[in-house]
Scaffold this motif. Structure first.
Motif, PDB file in Angstrom:
ATOM      1  N   TYR B  17      -0.144  82.469  93.584  1.00 49.86           N
ATOM      2  CA  TYR B  17       0.171  83.172  94.508  1.00 49.86           C
ATOM      3  C   TYR B  17       1.775  83.155  94.983  1.00 49.86           C
ATOM      4  O   TYR B  17       2.542  83.814  95.821  1.00 49.86           O
ATOM      5  N   PRO B  19       4.779  84.826  93.679  1.00 49.39           N
ATOM      6  CA  PRO B  19       5.292  85.804  93.986  1.00 49.39           C
ATOM      7  C   PRO B  19       4.254  86.882  95.429  1.00 49.39           C
ATOM      8  O   PRO B  19       4.984  87.543  95.606  1.00 49.39           O
ATOM      9  N   ILE B  20       3.413  85.962  95.784  1.00 43.01           N
ATOM     10  CA  ILE B  20       2.716  87.067  97.008  1.00 43.01           C
ATOM     11  C   ILE B  20       3.393  86.707  97.943  1.00 43.01           C
ATOM     12  O   ILE B  20       3.976  87.835  99.131  1.00 43.01           O
ATOM     13  N   LEU B  23       6.892  88.455  97.937  1.00 41.16           N
ATOM     14  CA  LEU B  23       7.182  90.027  98.541  1.00 41.16           C
ATOM     15  C   LEU B  23       6.311  90.004 100.131  1.00 41.16           C
ATOM     16  O   LEU B  23       6.858  91.100 100.556  1.00 41.16           O
TER      17      LEU B  23
END
Lengths: 270, 280
Positions: B17, B19-20, B23
């Protein structure tokens, strides 16, 4: 009802849009721009043998890491109660609903020279480390993007191994290690095989991960193919020849692993 | 062992999770760069007036729905026919069905591009204008979607009791009526699963779209790809965050409903046991 004709529209469709296009790859591989027979493209594709070896090498490393990281997770899932296992499975699948280009872009933000990780290390007076535009970053991107494809088949096989089988082995005096090596691993072999194929195939043919995380210096087979079709080097004949090499490579890996002769192919790919 | 399992899960999810979360955080970033300068919600507003993003979203949805619907109809019909076939013909067709699934995506994409380039030359010679665009995108998506429908529907057909159809036809149904009154109800879960799978793969696809898209209409993935070469607009982060939250909510709801059903079934089972016990 013994109707066969209802499948004919699909058969016609598949011939036109699956068989003929693949035939065109073969045809373009062995012809020049004027359309006459030549072996030049195949010979030229040999120039890229370094790139091909590098692609295979990086995807093998990524596949092994996916297996090593995914196996314990699938094992934990298979030994927890159904509701917990389901929740973990959902958590593993959920990231796939966010566009994978964006997730990879997220990794760029994390790994950059002045990115989040290096800013963190900077707090301790460490770094900056060069993480982006390295082979390591490409491997990380492959592992990150394709590990769900390893976990899914592992999970579907391992959840069918009954607790009683493991308990029986323990009762008979097997150590935890021999329970794993003599019972669990052999029983999960079909899942391991499928997982390896499902990770290796997209990893060896990727061109986005290498472009975004590998910089210009880490071109893979996919990058070279893309360059021949949509890049400045427009040469569909050479591009087809490299594609053919990639296809043969993938088919070889599949037949060596016995993936294609698997009776349960249908179950495996879904 | 328990503690190890917990820690392992925690670290793994953090990896999955990271990189999410990045973002989502950057969808609230004041500046367009990749360093956080301040909190704002403006990208969530601007998103809806950005013509390029909205056009790409529209293209993605149209291509996904049209191709999934066509693929579901063609795939279900194909599965029914295949279920009645045997021998070499069947394995030949099944081979063609597996090809797009096990082939590397880039090969599928490139092979379509070759086909459409050849078709363009050929049709151009006949004076028929042909360009990369809606048609090429939708044809490509239908092609990689159909196998998922077939592979979801076939097992349901095999599980179905064949005499049900015979019974319907003995009672005066023709083939079409037997299908709409009996068969379709038996295989509905497979059709729905195939449709949803097709929809997901179509919306998520980048590689095949990249090789078959025209100059005019881009899908979201292709737009994002062209942005990653320079700088991804935070509007895209905002859009992805919205999609992510919607999917998350749907999954949580489905999961909660299922959990309640499981608990209900368990309770019922316990009760039955207790009743059985009182007899003994």
């Amino acid at each position: 009802m013994r109707v066969k004709a209802s499948s004919y529209p699909y058969v016609a469709w598949a011939l036109l849009f699956v068989a003929i296009p693949l035939g065109l790859i073969v045809y373009f591989s062995f012809t020049d721009a004027a359309g006459s027979f030549t072996l030049d493209n195949i010979i030229q594709a040999g120039i890229y043998s370094n790139v091909i070896i590098k692609s295979v090498w990086l995807s093998v490393i990524s596949t092994v890491i996916c297996l090593l990281l995914g196996y314990p997770l699938a094992y934990i899932m298979s030994r927890s109660n159904p509701i917990t296992a389901r929740t973990i499975l959902l958590l593993v699948m959920l990231p796939m609903w966010m566009n994978f280009l964006l997730r990879t872009y997220g990794w760029m933000t994390i790994l950059e020279n002045n990115g989040i990780l290096n800013q963190f290390f900077g707090l301790f007076g460490l770094g900056p480390f060069e993480m982006i535009n390295t082979q390591g970053a490409v491997v990380l991107g492959m592992v990150y993007n394709y590990i769900p494809f390893m976990i899914l088949p592992l999970h579907s096989v391992m959840s069918k191994i009954g607790n009683d089988v493991i308990e029986a082995a323990q009762d008979l005096g097997a150590s935890p290690i021999s329970v794993l090596s003599e019972v669990v691993v052999p029983l999960s072999m079909p899942g391991i095989k499928t997982g390896i194929i499902m990770v290796f195939v997209p990893a060896v043919s990727t061109f986005i991960i290498s472009q975004m995380l590998g910089g210009g210096g880490n071109q893979l087979i996919g990058d070279i193919i893309e360059l021949q079709f949509l890049g400045n080097a427009y040469n569909p004949n050479l591009g087809s020849a490299i594609s053919l090499v990639l296809m043969v490579l993938v088919l070889m890996v599949m037949s060596v692993s016995g993936f294609l002769s698997d009776d349960n192919l249908e179950e495996r790919v879904l | 062992m328990r503690a190890f399992a917990r820690t392992y899960l925690g670290v793994f999810m953090a990896f999955l999770y990271a990189p999410i979360i990045v973002l989502i955080v950057f969808s609230f970033n004041e500046s367009k760069g990749r360093t956080f300068t301040g909190f704002t919600g403006k990208w969530y507003v601007q998103l809806f007036s950005d013509a390029a993003v909205m056009d790409a979203l529209f293209t993605t949805l149209v291509v996904a729905f049209v191709s999934s619907i066509v693929a579901t109809i063609m795939g279900t019909a194909a599965a029914i026919g295949l279920n009645n076939m045997e021998g070499k013909l069947k394995s030949g067709i099944m081979g063609m069905t597996y090809l797009p699934i096990i082939n590397p995506e880039i090969i599928t994409g490139v092979s379509f591009m070759l086909l459409f380039v050849v078709a363009k030359d050929f049709l151009g010679g006949l004076g028929v204008p042909f360009q990369f665009g809606w048609a090429t995108l939708i044809i490509a998506h239908i092609t990689f979607n159909v196998p998922y429908v077939i592979l979801n529907v076939l097992p349901k057909l095999r599980q179905m009791d064949g005499s049900l159809v015979d019974a319907a036809m003995d009672l005066g149904c023709n083939h079409w009526q037997a299908f709409t009154k009996v068969v379709i109800h038996e295989i509905k879960p497979g059709i729905i699963a195939g449709f949803i799978m097709a929809l997901t793969f179509s919306m998520d696809d980048f590689v095949v779209s990249y090789f078959t898209t025209g100059a005019k209409h881009q899908t979201l993935s292709v737009l994002i790809y062209s942005m990653t070469k320079k700088r991804v607009s935070p509007e895209i982060n905002a859009l992805s965050t919205i999609i992510f939250v919607v999917v998350l909510l749907i999954l949580i709801t489905v999961n909660l409903v299922e959990r309640r059903n499981i608990n209900k079934a368990r309770k019922a089972q316990l009760e039955r046991k207790r009743e059985g016990g009182s007899f003994g």
